[in-house]
Design a protein around this motif. Structure first.
Motif, PDB file in Angstrom:
ATOM      1  N   ASN A  63       7.423   6.481 -11.570  1.00 35.98           N
ATOM      2  CA  ASN A  63       6.405   5.937 -12.165  1.00 35.98           C
ATOM      3  C   ASN A  63       6.733   5.089 -13.736  1.00 35.98           C
ATOM      4  OD1 ASN A  63       4.508   6.732 -10.301  1.00 35.98           O
ATOM      5  ND2 ASN A  63       3.849   8.762 -11.664  1.00 35.98           N
ATOM      6  N   TYR A  64       7.787   5.646 -14.421  1.00 31.03           N
ATOM      7  CA  TYR A  64       8.248   5.099 -15.557  1.00 31.03           C
ATOM      8  C   TYR A  64       8.918   3.888 -15.248  1.00 31.03           C
ATOM      9  CZ  TYR A  64       6.574   8.687 -19.010  1.00 31.03           C
ATOM     10  OH  TYR A  64       5.952   9.226 -19.835  1.00 31.03           O
ATOM     11  N   LEU A  65       9.865   3.783 -14.260  1.00 30.68           N
ATOM     12  CA  LEU A  65      10.825   2.827 -13.993  1.00 30.68           C
ATOM     13  C   LEU A  65       9.959   1.700 -13.475  1.00 30.68           C
ATOM     14  CD1 LEU A  65      13.735   4.474 -11.815  1.00 30.68           C
ATOM     15  CD2 LEU A  65      13.658   3.894 -14.331  1.00 30.68           C
ATOM     16  N   ALA A  66       8.804   2.006 -12.723  1.00 23.54           N
ATOM     17  CA  ALA A  66       7.888   0.823 -12.349  1.00 23.54           C
ATOM     18  C   ALA A  66       7.355   0.047 -13.525  1.00 23.54           C
ATOM     19  CB  ALA A  66       6.776   1.261 -11.151  1.00 23.54           C
ATOM     20  N   GLU A  67       6.834   0.854 -14.377  1.00 18.97           N
ATOM     21  CA  GLU A  67       6.207   0.344 -15.437  1.00 18.97           C
ATOM     22  C   GLU A  67       7.150  -0.401 -16.519  1.00 18.97           C
ATOM     23  OE1 GLU A  67       3.772   1.692 -19.703  1.00 18.97           O
ATOM     24  OE2 GLU A  67       4.693   3.225 -18.169  1.00 18.97           O
ATOM     25  N   LEU A  68       8.399   0.184 -16.549  1.00 21.92           N
ATOM     26  CA  LEU A  68       9.654  -0.527 -17.367  1.00 21.92           C
ATOM     27  C   LEU A  68       9.839  -1.875 -16.703  1.00 21.92           C
ATOM     28  CD1 LEU A  68      11.367   2.599 -18.619  1.00 21.92           C
ATOM     29  CD2 LEU A  68      10.075   1.276 -19.635  1.00 21.92           C
ATOM     30  N   GLU A  69       9.957  -1.826 -15.310  1.00 22.48           N
ATOM     31  CA  GLU A  69      10.469  -3.136 -14.348  1.00 22.48           C
ATOM     32  C   GLU A  69       9.257  -4.134 -14.496  1.00 22.48           C
ATOM     33  OE1 GLU A  69      12.939  -4.135 -10.706  1.00 22.48           O
ATOM     34  OE2 GLU A  69      11.762  -2.373 -10.436  1.00 22.48           O
ATOM     35  N   ALA A  70       8.198  -3.797 -14.587  1.00 19.79           N
ATOM     36  CA  ALA A  70       6.858  -4.614 -14.865  1.00 19.79           C
ATOM     37  C   ALA A  70       7.127  -5.402 -16.086  1.00 19.79           C
ATOM     38  CB  ALA A  70       5.732  -3.754 -14.535  1.00 19.79           C
ATOM     39  N   LYS A  71       7.431  -4.667 -17.273  1.00 20.11           N
ATOM     40  CA  LYS A  71       7.550  -5.138 -18.444  1.00 20.11           C
ATOM     41  C   LYS A  71       8.711  -5.661 -18.677  1.00 20.11           C
ATOM     42  CE  LYS A  71       3.844  -2.465 -20.342  1.00 20.11           C
ATOM     43  NZ  LYS A  71       3.171  -1.191 -20.270  1.00 20.11           N
ATOM     44  N   GLU A  72       9.500  -5.887 -17.743  1.00 22.56           N
ATOM     45  CA  GLU A  72      10.875  -6.507 -17.745  1.00 22.56           C
ATOM     46  C   GLU A  72      12.030  -5.926 -18.881  1.00 22.56           C
ATOM     47  OE1 GLU A  72       9.828 -10.537 -18.557  1.00 22.56           O
ATOM     48  OE2 GLU A  72       9.176 -10.950 -16.328  1.00 22.56           O
ATOM     49  N   ILE A  74      13.749  -3.329 -17.586  1.00 21.48           N
ATOM     50  CA  ILE A  74      14.769  -2.831 -16.773  1.00 21.48           C
ATOM     51  C   ILE A  74      14.859  -3.671 -15.595  1.00 21.48           C
ATOM     52  CG2 ILE A  74      15.162  -0.525 -17.278  1.00 21.48           C
ATOM     53  CD1 ILE A  74      13.383   0.271 -14.912  1.00 21.48           C
ATOM     54  N   THR A  75      15.929  -3.631 -14.774  1.00 23.72           N
ATOM     55  CA  THR A  75      15.738  -4.350 -13.581  1.00 23.72           C
ATOM     56  C   THR A  75      16.817  -3.792 -12.336  1.00 23.72           C
ATOM     57  OG1 THR A  75      16.081  -6.653 -12.370  1.00 23.72           O
ATOM     58  CG2 THR A  75      17.762  -5.918 -13.997  1.00 23.72           C
ATOM     59  N   GLY A  76      16.565  -4.105 -11.123  1.00 16.20           N
ATOM     60  CA  GLY A  76      17.407  -3.364  -9.951  1.00 16.20           C
ATOM     61  C   GLY A  76      16.672  -2.523  -9.137  1.00 16.20           C
ATOM     62  N   ASP A  77      17.321  -2.364  -8.078  1.00 15.83           N
ATOM     63  CA  ASP A  77      16.773  -1.446  -6.931  1.00 15.83           C
ATOM     64  C   ASP A  77      17.550  -0.136  -6.834  1.00 15.83           C
ATOM     65  OD1 ASP A  77      14.529  -2.960  -6.124  1.00 15.83           O
ATOM     66  OD2 ASP A  77      16.078  -4.366  -5.071  1.00 15.83           O
ATOM     67  N   GLU A  78      18.828  -0.175  -5.997  1.00 13.72           N
ATOM     68  CA  GLU A  78      19.449   0.822  -6.065  1.00 13.72           C
ATOM     69  C   GLU A  78      20.184   1.424  -7.416  1.00 13.72           C
ATOM     70  OE1 GLU A  78      20.830   4.132  -3.958  1.00 13.72           O
ATOM     71  OE2 GLU A  78      19.702   2.505  -3.065  1.00 13.72           O
ATOM     72  N   ARG A  79      20.483   0.478  -8.121  1.00 12.84           N
ATOM     73  CA  ARG A  79      21.059   0.838  -9.630  1.00 12.84           C
ATOM     74  C   ARG A  79      20.483   0.049 -10.495  1.00 12.84           C
ATOM     75  NH1 ARG A  79      26.545   3.498  -9.033  1.00 12.84           N
ATOM     76  NH2 ARG A  79      26.664   3.665  -7.010  1.00 12.84           N
ATOM     77  N   THR A  80      19.547   0.887 -11.356  1.00 12.95           N
ATOM     78  CA  THR A  80      18.757   0.309 -12.413  1.00 12.95           C
ATOM     79  C   THR A  80      19.581  -0.248 -13.680  1.00 12.95           C
ATOM     80  OG1 THR A  80      17.166   1.714 -11.702  1.00 12.95           O
ATOM     81  CG2 THR A  80      16.673   0.577 -13.404  1.00 12.95           C
TER      82      THR A  80
END
Length: 105
Positions: A63-72, A74-80
């Motif tokens: 949940n946190y990773l999805a939010e942080l990615e949406a806010k740009e 963080i990025t990445g799939d297998e390795r963030t």
């Protein structure tokens, strides 16, 4: 029944001691900071290891990773990995913490 009461009292004391040792619960900003800081220190970390290092469940971490990615941040799939925007956010939170700490709060 007296034995049951003693066990309950022992359990309550143990739980209180665990809370004293563990400290207070982290707030949302502290959790986000912990995630970003861990990513900065471990640039190619896998999600599973990030989960352990940040002490979050798999669901909460995602949940946190999805939010942080949406806010740009963080990025990445297998390795963030941290983005430059994430780096700036981490620096500003660190500055804010230092500022608050300078007042002894």
């Amino acid at each position: 029944s007296e034995m049951c009461i003693r066990d309950s009292i022992s359990t309550l004391r143990a739980n209180k001691q665990v809370k004293l040792i563990m400290g207070k619960k982290r707030n949302r900003l502290e959790i986000i900071y912990d995630i970003l800081f861990t990513l900065k220190k471990n640039p190619s970390i896998k999600k599973t290891h990030l989960m352990y290092k940040t002490n979050l469940t798999y669901v909460r971490l995602n949940n946190y990773l999805a939010e942080l990615e949406a806010k740009e941040l963080i990025t990445g799939d297998e390795r963030t990995v941290l983005t430059p925007k994430g780096e700036r956010f981490l620096q500003e939170v660190r500055r804010m913490r230092e500022f608050v700490d300078s007042f002894g709060l």
